[in-house]
Design an enzyme around this catalytic site. Structure first.
Site, PDB file in Angstrom:
ATOM      1  N   PHE A  33       1.045  -1.070   0.032  1.00  0.00           N
ATOM      2  CA  PHE A  33       0.033  -0.122   0.131  1.00  0.00           C
ATOM      3  C   PHE A  33       1.110   1.407  -0.154  1.00  0.00           C
ATOM      4  CE2 PHE A  33      -3.802   2.664   0.879  1.00  0.00           C
ATOM      5  CZ  PHE A  33      -4.704   1.757   0.107  1.00  0.00           C
ATOM      6  N   GLU A  36       4.063   7.984  -1.037  1.00  0.00           N
ATOM      7  CA  GLU A  36       5.427   8.724  -1.537  1.00  0.00           C
ATOM      8  C   GLU A  36       6.372   8.435  -0.402  1.00  0.00           C
ATOM      9  OE1 GLU A  36       4.751  12.966  -2.665  1.00  0.00           O
ATOM     10  OE2 GLU A  36       2.857  12.312  -2.770  1.00  0.00           O
ATOM     11  N   HIS A  38       7.294   5.575   0.853  1.00  0.00           N
ATOM     12  CA  HIS A  38       7.923   4.413   0.517  1.00  0.00           C
ATOM     13  C   HIS A  38       8.660   4.645  -0.907  1.00  0.00           C
ATOM     14  CE1 HIS A  38       4.265   2.361   2.326  1.00  0.00           C
ATOM     15  NE2 HIS A  38       5.357   1.797   3.088  1.00  0.00           N
ATOM     16  N   GLN A  62       3.772  -9.651  13.215  1.00  0.00           N
ATOM     17  CA  GLN A  62       3.864  -8.502  13.692  1.00  0.00           C
ATOM     18  C   GLN A  62       2.653  -7.696  14.207  1.00  0.00           C
ATOM     19  OE1 GLN A  62       6.140  -6.858  10.461  1.00  0.00           O
ATOM     20  NE2 GLN A  62       5.300  -4.503  10.928  1.00  0.00           N
ATOM     21  N   GLY A 148      12.004   3.755   6.886  1.00  0.00           N
ATOM     22  CA  GLY A 148      11.540   5.226   6.969  1.00  0.00           C
ATOM     23  C   GLY A 148      11.625   5.535   8.458  1.00  0.00           C
ATOM     24  N   MET A 185       2.844  10.659   6.272  1.00  0.00           N
ATOM     25  CA  MET A 185       2.603   9.592   5.400  1.00  0.00           C
ATOM     26  C   MET A 185       2.441   8.325   6.111  1.00  0.00           C
ATOM     27  SD  MET A 185       3.553  10.916   1.572  1.00  0.00           S
ATOM     28  CE  MET A 185       3.374  12.440   0.801  1.00  0.00           C
ATOM     29  N   SER A 187       0.462   4.110   5.467  1.00  0.00           N
ATOM     30  CA  SER A 187      -0.742   3.350   4.568  1.00  0.00           C
ATOM     31  C   SER A 187      -2.059   3.555   5.465  1.00  0.00           C
ATOM     32  CB  SER A 187      -0.183   1.985   4.611  1.00  0.00           C
ATOM     33  OG  SER A 187       0.957   1.893   3.844  1.00  0.00           O
ATOM     34  N   ARG A 188      -1.840   3.728   6.656  1.00  0.00           N
ATOM     35  CA  ARG A 188      -3.132   3.439   7.520  1.00  0.00           C
ATOM     36  C   ARG A 188      -3.951   4.870   7.670  1.00  0.00           C
ATOM     37  NH1 ARG A 188       0.536   0.463  11.202  1.00  0.00           N
ATOM     38  NH2 ARG A 188      -0.698  -1.887  11.617  1.00  0.00           N
TER      39      ARG A 188
END
Lengths: 289, 289
Positions: A33, A36, A38, A62, A148, A185, A187-188
């Protein structure tokens, strides 16, 4: 760009590359998902390495019970477009059974740096991270791996693991990317309702307030407690925000500190829930001593 | 044969070898005080690999409080002669501070196969083994690693770790070597008084008795309980012997079994104390079903 789903296919391609090239192999492990943030990791890898390998794997190990493993957002098609645009050479998208053909009996655990923050809120989370990253490192055998700093504690855990276990890999931490209005930023972020999305700005705002406070106090000094209170107070101005933690710790050791400690970097780290969605953010600052 | 004491020196030599050769790198990790059992591992590595690396490191992490870390026998000079005679290319003899420049915060743990036998008698032992072997594997990056089956549970732990963490290494288990009278070779045999040395023969004798019993019962079958009792009874004929454990388990899963289980191999595993000295021995047998 090639997409492979098995360890054997991935390794035969990396081995073939290694036979013909002396350039570094760069690795960007993700749960997909892709946004930017990533893409900035892939761009960094592209600029430094001859071969760029991306993995997309939502790692069940995890996620705790009741966490969002099942509903974690997935979009393979868009991910591959993002990877292609960033110049990735090889995408590894294994199934859960490819990564865990039988229940793993081996766990890699990192102590101390996992005591606080997400380590305390999400028991077992960093065991799952360290174990899967260890697996991926052995599968890919990269020269460099890119992570990140939005997940600053994760970076600290991986760096500690690599150092303690003498893994022959350089960890490259990369800065957090933000939306135009400051939201980190993630994904969630897609989980957020428009109202939650608006109120979620208190995370980055509170970090900005803390930064300004530190600068204004540079001559007199400040305590980590007053800084944490300031941050928490601003977050709590958002009616929908439920603070999981708002802590000020030494970085990268992630321990509490006071004036008696001589630290070189500190982190202001936040985890805040909006409904079912848990967001994290942080700011790492050099401390002038 | 070259002897190196630092990770950097070792890695530069292995890297130089890899640049010029396509042959396998073989690795024999030991705690030194080398005997013919160790020499058989080096010989095996010599016969299969282009470069043979031996490590000698008494790893404090795998000794419990009150165990024999301090008095564990050491003889570097004789070890180097044994290694040279076996055709070793490179000996790695790090200090404790070279291996652990700061206290390790990362632990590799293997569950299930560590529940019984030495895993139960020596809490933390196999965490120490898995962690240091993981470090050594990352430092040496061998193609093959050679381990003696006298430490059968250790072999099971390492094989499980390598499989679970996708380590790109082939584990080569090698048979136990014995003195002419049957005593399994061990660095710890030097601890034994002449009287203890004589009585210690009950270990290998009891395994022989068990083997004959199984053969005699092949048509009727036998239970693991009766086999364990038989072994224990013979060990207890030695007045100085104190049984730590005498167990019959499935191999390599190291679990109890009965007639309802379909197992392909079993292990008869012993740990017996003579004074302060703890000896282990085992016999692994294919089971005809």
């Amino acid at each position: 760009m090639e997409v492979v789903h098995t360890i054997a296919d991935l390794q035969s391609r990396i081995k073939a590359y290694r036979r013909r090239n002396d350039q570094a192999v760069g690795f960007v492990p993700t749960m997909g998902f892709l946004h930017e943030g990533h893409a900035s990791l892939m761009n960094k890898a592209r600029s430094q390495c001859g071969l760029v390998v991306l993995s997309i794997f939502v790692n069940p190990l995890q996620f705790g019970p009741g966490e969002d493993f099942e509903r974690y957002p997935r979009d393979a098609e868009r991910d591959l477009a993002v990877a292609e645009a960033a110049g990735v050479d090889l995408v590894f998208m294994p199934s859960v059974s490819e990564m865990y053909p039988s229940p793993t009996r081996t766990t890699v655990s990192v102590s101390d740096v996992t005591t606080r923050l997400c380590g305390a809120s999400r028991p077992g989370h960093f065991d799952g991270v360290a174990t899967v990253v260890s697996k991926l490192f052995h599968i890919v055998q990269p020269d460099q791996a890119f992570f990140g700093l939005k997940d600053a504690q994760q970076v600290a855990v991986i760096e500690q693991m690599v150092q303690d276990l003498n893994m022959p890999i350089e960890i490259v931490p990369c800065p957090t990317l933000r939306e135009a209005d400051g939201l980190a930023m993630s994904s969630r972020n897609v989980y957020l309702s428009p109202e939650e999305r608006q109120q979620a700005l208190v995370l980055s705002q509170s970090l900005q307030i803390a930064k300004e406070y530190i600068q204004s106090k540079s001559s007199q000094g400040f305590t980590s407690t007053e800084l944490a209170s300031l941050v928490r107070a601003h977050i709590e101005t958002a009616p929908l925000a439920v603070v999981d933690y708002a802590e000020v710790l030494s970085y990268p050791t992630l321990e509490p500190f006071d004036h008696s400690h001589s630290i070189s970097s500190l982190i202001i780290a936040l985890a805040v829930k909006f409904g079912k969605t848990r967001l994290i953010d942080n700011l790492i600052l050099q401390v002038r001593k």
